[in-house]
Design a protein around this motif. Structure first.
Motif, short mmCIF file in Angstrom:
data_model
loop_
_atom_site.label_atom_id
_atom_site.label_comp_id
_atom_site.label_asym_id
_atom_site.label_seq_id
_atom_site.Cartn_x
_atom_site.Cartn_y
_atom_site.Cartn_z
N ILE A 186 0.84 -1.20 0.00
CA ILE A 186 0.00 0.00 0.00
C ILE A 186 0.88 1.25 0.00
CG2 ILE A 186 -1.81 1.25 1.20
CD1 ILE A 186 -2.69 -1.47 0.16
N PHE A 187 0.63 2.14 -0.96
CA PHE A 187 1.35 3.40 -1.06
C PHE A 187 0.34 4.52 -1.32
CE2 PHE A 187 4.16 0.01 -2.28
CZ PHE A 187 5.32 0.29 -1.59
N ILE A 188 0.58 5.66 -0.68
CA ILE A 188 -0.34 6.80 -0.78
C ILE A 188 0.41 8.00 -1.31
CG2 ILE A 188 -1.84 8.36 0.52
CD1 ILE A 188 -2.26 6.01 2.49
N GLY A 189 -0.12 8.57 -2.38
CA GLY A 189 0.51 9.74 -2.98
C GLY A 189 0.50 10.92 -2.01
N ASP A 190 1.70 11.48 -1.79
CA ASP A 190 1.84 12.61 -0.86
C ASP A 190 2.94 13.51 -1.40
OD1 ASP A 190 2.14 14.40 1.20
OD2 ASP A 190 2.00 12.89 2.78
N LEU A 191 2.54 14.64 -1.98
CA LEU A 191 3.51 15.53 -2.62
C LEU A 191 4.45 16.18 -1.62
CD1 LEU A 191 1.21 17.24 -5.30
CD2 LEU A 191 2.59 15.16 -5.49
N SER A 192 4.16 16.09 -0.34
CA SER A 192 5.04 16.66 0.67
C SER A 192 6.17 15.70 1.05
CB SER A 192 4.23 17.01 1.93
OG SER A 192 3.73 15.83 2.55
N GLN A 193 6.10 14.46 0.55
CA GLN A 193 7.10 13.45 0.86
C GLN A 193 8.06 13.28 -0.33
OE1 GLN A 193 7.32 11.91 3.88
NE2 GLN A 193 5.61 13.22 4.52
N PRO A 194 9.26 12.77 -0.05
CA PRO A 194 10.20 12.50 -1.16
C PRO A 194 9.59 11.55 -2.18
CG PRO A 194 11.31 12.35 0.96
CD PRO A 194 9.85 12.48 1.26
N MET A 195 9.82 11.85 -3.46
CA MET A 195 9.32 11.04 -4.58
C MET A 195 7.81 10.79 -4.46
SD MET A 195 12.40 8.38 -5.49
CE MET A 195 12.70 7.76 -3.86
N GLN A 196 7.06 11.83 -4.02
CA GLN A 196 5.58 11.81 -3.92
C GLN A 196 5.05 10.68 -3.03
OE1 GLN A 196 6.83 11.66 -7.47
NE2 GLN A 196 7.28 13.81 -7.05
N GLY A 197 5.83 10.23 -2.07
CA GLY A 197 5.40 9.16 -1.17
C GLY A 197 5.72 7.78 -1.68
N GLU A 217 10.61 5.57 -14.26
CA GLU A 217 10.31 4.77 -15.45
C GLU A 217 9.01 3.98 -15.35
OE1 GLU A 217 13.63 2.27 -16.22
OE2 GLU A 217 15.09 3.91 -16.24
N GLY A 218 8.32 4.08 -14.22
CA GLY A 218 7.08 3.31 -14.05
C GLY A 218 6.00 3.74 -15.02
N PRO A 219 4.92 2.94 -15.13
CA PRO A 219 3.84 3.25 -16.07
C PRO A 219 3.26 4.64 -15.82
CG PRO A 219 3.58 1.04 -15.17
CD PRO A 219 4.66 1.68 -14.39
N GLU A 220 3.08 5.36 -16.90
CA GLU A 220 2.52 6.70 -16.82
C GLU A 220 1.14 6.70 -16.15
OE1 GLU A 220 1.93 10.76 -17.20
OE2 GLU A 220 3.76 9.60 -17.44
N SER A 221 0.37 5.65 -16.42
CA SER A 221 -0.98 5.59 -15.89
C SER A 221 -1.01 5.36 -14.38
CB SER A 221 -1.77 4.48 -16.58
OG SER A 221 -1.10 3.24 -16.45
N LEU A 222 0.14 4.99 -13.78
CA LEU A 222 0.19 4.76 -12.33
C LEU A 222 0.86 5.93 -11.59
CD1 LEU A 222 1.05 0.96 -12.04
CD2 LEU A 222 -1.17 2.09 -11.91
N ALA A 223 1.14 7.03 -12.28
CA ALA A 223 1.69 8.20 -11.61
C ALA A 223 0.66 8.74 -10.61
CB ALA A 223 2.04 9.28 -12.64
N VAL A 224 1.07 8.96 -9.37
CA VAL A 224 0.13 9.33 -8.32
C VAL A 224 0.06 10.83 -8.12
CG1 VAL A 224 0.37 7.13 -7.13
CG2 VAL A 224 1.87 9.05 -6.51
N ASP A 225 -1.12 11.28 -7.76
CA ASP A 225 -1.33 12.65 -7.32
C ASP A 225 -1.53 12.64 -5.81
OD1 ASP A 225 -1.14 13.88 -9.82
OD2 ASP A 225 -3.25 13.46 -10.28
#
Length: 731
Positions: free
Chosen positions: A485-496, A507-515
């Motif tokens: 489990i990973f949660i997108g957090d722009l305040s954390q390094p590498m968006q969490g 290099e991960g899938p573009e469709s899995l980029a987190v906000d």
């Protein structure tokens, strides 16, 4: 002596003469003072008749039996004593007697639709069920009357002010319970328009009312039965559930209309309905059967899992198109969308391709949705291979409503990507991280993301509560490893996503980029060809969507968001385990659907000689919003190929192959190519009505244990009944 003498007589005289003689004796006996004197005189006369006549006639035995039956009936009438009813029974008999002609003469009030626009009527008669009553005082009451179909209601006004029949009707009305079926006579007159156009879900006749002059209950509601709007009825009172629950009743009525509409379309388009037998034979098609024992020792019928073999036989019989609303029976584990007995719309066509069947089904479904839901479907339904469905959605019946389009902020310009699909990210993860996710060697790692909230705290609270719940426990107990489990957090390094490593982030899938607030879920599985109906991650994906919708974090799909999709290119065979009876072969796999499904291409036919597990089937499932509505295939029409699959591919025992000898002989007679499909009618109606369970659209459904709570079936069989069929219960 009394029983013997007439029997002896019938062998001595002609039957017709005897009947005439006994009738004359019966007439004469009316003038005799006592029954004993009558019998003595009768026997004297009979003796004289026998001694003084020469008949020379051999009596017909059928006539003798008829005469004997007549004599026994007459004797029983003489011995029968009259029943003296008590006051309660006498009242019930009188009330029932009074309603017989009246209850049959009153016509259904279909004209209620026009009552508001119609004139007053001094002599109005109608019938229906009593509804709620409001007593203004002892002399004035207002009562609602439901029409027979419970679609309309009208106000009854009763009063005792003027005396006479109306006063008697008023008192009678006040004594009757709600839901009592009645016949009402009175004056139909105008009233002050009602404030509402409906009452308890029914259309209210708003401008007219009935001044009651006579009311006749055609039956009563027992004192031990309580019928109120908030009464919860158990399965043993299914009839009261159906009578009082408008939504449930509307489901059943809708089903009837849908069947009529479908039959109309099928007939118009050349599909002819044929009936096939319900008493079939046991054949290993893939599901467990219900057996029906017979009085012939060791012999039993089997209830059909489907009319599959019969409809193929019809195709070999020279019929072009077949259809049937067929009852089917399978002794399987039950769930919300499965019953031990169910209805399917069966279709089969000779000289027909898979594409033609799919096209006809699309047209039928489009017609149903337009006629019943007033919704226009696309002219062509999308198609997706089994491999794509399992890879992208983790299910062979994907719910396309959870495939929202979102904008990625990873690039300077917005890019529309699929949101919620599953992606293989194995190549983007380090071996060290993979080892922490799963104990599997050389696994496949899949992932998907869901937009839960724009606040990481809310997303974190949501996923924690889900995994702590009973619904989340199976995913934590997965032997292949718990979900990552990973949660997108722009305040954390590498968006969490720091634990996933720099390589994945870049290099991960573009469709899995987190906000900010997005939920990213990873899950490991064995690195093997996909099989079965779903993956662990696919089930988790659906469970998370439903949980987020339940908590109001995600908007639910629109009620009219109908996402049809055809799933094609299924594996022809699927590995079996101890819980799957399959076809009983020893090959280690079974037909994915049934053993009559044809390989998709000539290349797939060749694979049967080298690696059957890689062969694709000419099979197709129609799926709507995550529900499989039906499945079909092109059939094997060649006897040698069909027997080859039984014997050499599935490795079925010779005696089990012989169970299909009738079908093999039919195919050997020059059976043309044919294809077909079966639509689960219960599921189809449930989806159209927005119901999760098929029990909501079946008049008398079985429970999760396969029991009918109303009639209490299945019931225990007595030893005497078992003995009739040469059976005994094993202790």
């Amino acid at each position: 002596m009394c029983a013997f003498q007439p029997f002896a007589l019938e062998s001595s005289i002609g039957a017709k003469e005897f009947v005439r003689f006994t009738m004359s004796l019966a007439h004469a006996s009316k003038h005799v003072g006592s029954r004993g004197t009558c019998l003595r005189s009768s026997y004297v006369e009979i003796s004289r008749f026998v001694r003084t006549r020469h008949h020379g006639i051999t009596p017909n035995r059928t006539t003798i039996c008829s005469v004997r039956a007549l004599r026994c009936f007459s004797s029983s009438r003489e011995l029968r004593t009259a029943i003296e009813p008590d006051a309660k029974l006498r009242r019930a008999l009188d009330e029932y007697k009074a309603t017989i002609p009246k209850s049959l003469s009153v016509q259904e009030g279909t004209s209620w639709k026009k009552l508001d626009d119609g004139p007053e009527m001094p002599n109005f008669e109608t019938s229906g069920y009593l509804s709620t009553r409001r007593d203004v005082n002892k002399k004035l009451s207002f009562t609602m009357l439901r029409n027979r179909g419970q679609s309309y209601c009208i106000q009854l006004v009763s009063t005792s002010n003027n005396g006479g029949p109306a006063a008697e009707a008023h008192e009678r009305l006040r004594s009757l319970k709600e839901w009592t079926p009645v016949i009402v006579r009175g004056a139909l007159r105008t009233r002050e328009p009602a404030k509402s156009e409906t009452h308890l879900g029914m259309k209210l006749v708003a401008n007219l009312e009935v001044a009651v002059e006579e009311i006749i209950p055609v039956n009563e509601v027992s004192d031990d039965i309580i019928i109120k709007d908030d009464t919860v009825f158990g399965p043993e009172q299914r009839h009261l559930q159906l009578r009082t629950n408008k939504e449930l009743r509307d489901n059943i009525l809708f089903r009837g209309r849908a069947t009529t509409v479908a039959k109309g379309w099928l007939t118009t388009n050349g599909w002819i309905e044929y009936e096939t037998p319900l008493l079939f034979k046991s054949t290993p098609e893939g599901a467990r059967e219900f057996l029906v024992p017979t009085r012939q020792k060791g012999l039993a019928y089997a209830l059909p899992q489907s009319p599959q073999q019969y409809k193929q036989i019809l195709m070999a019989s020279g019929f072009i198109r077949y259809c049937q609303f067929a009852r089917c029976f399978r002794d399987e584990d039950l769930r919300a969308d499965r019953q031990p007995e169910f209805t399917q719309l069966d279709m089969e066509a000779a000289w027909c391709s898979d594409t033609s069947i799919m096209l006809n089904v699309e047209r039928l479904l489009t017609h149903l949705w337009l006629q019943l839901l007033r919704h226009k479907l696309p002219s062509v339904f999308p198609r997706m291979t089994y491999e794509e469905a399992m890879s992208s959605y983790g299910s062979d019946k994907p719910d396309m409503r959870f495939e929202a389009k979102v904008c990625s902020k990873r690039q300077k310009k917005d890019v529309s990507v699929n949101h919620g699909q599953i992606h293989n990210i194995t190549q983007h993860l380090t071996s060290d991280l993979t080892g922490k996710i799963t104990p599997l060697q050389d696994p496949t790692i899949d992932a998907f993301k869901i937009r839960i909230s724009s606040d990481p705290k809310i997303t974190r609270k949501f996923i924690a509560s889900f995994l702590d719940s009973p619904e989340g426990k199976p995913y934590l107990d997965n032997p292949n490893g718990q979900p990552g489990i990973f949660i997108g957090d722009l305040s954390q390094p590498m968006q969490g996503l720091g634990p996933l490593g720099y390589q994945y982030v870049m290099e991960g899938p573009e469709s899995l980029a987190v906000d900010h607030g997005d939920l990213l879920v990873l899950q490991a599985r064995p690195n093997a060809p996909l099989s079965g109906g779903s993956t662990v991650l696919g089930n988790l994906r659906l469970a998370l969507y439903k949980a987020a919708i339940a908590q109001g974090l995600i908007d639910p799909p629109a009620p009219d968001d109908w996402r049809f999709v055809w799933i094609t290119d299924f594996p022809l065979f699927t590995p079996t385990d101890d819980t799957d009876p399959g076809q009983g072969g020893t090959a280690g796999f079974a037909s994915t659907h049934h053993p009559f499904t044809a390989p998709k291409t000539p290349e797939d036919l060749d694979l049967l000689l080298t690696d059957p597990s890689l062969a694709k089937a000419a099979h197709y499932d129609i799926v709507l919003n995550g529900v499989e509505l039906g499945g079909g295939s092109r059939r094997i029409h060649n006897a040698a190929v069909q027997e080859f699959i039984f014997r050499d591919v599935l490795k079925m025992k010779a005696e089990r192959i012989e169970d299909f000898r009738h079908l093999l002989d039919v195919l050997r007679s020059g059976c043309p190519p044919h294809a077909g499909i079966a639509l689960g009618w219960d599921r189809l109606i449930a989806v159209m009505r927005g119901k999760e369970s098929v029990r909501d659209v079946i008049a008398f459904p079985k429970s999760g244990r396969g029991e009918d709570g109303m009639v209490k079936s299945p019931n225990r069989v007595t030893e005497e009944q078992w003995e009739t069929y040469h059976l005994k219960v094993k202790e």
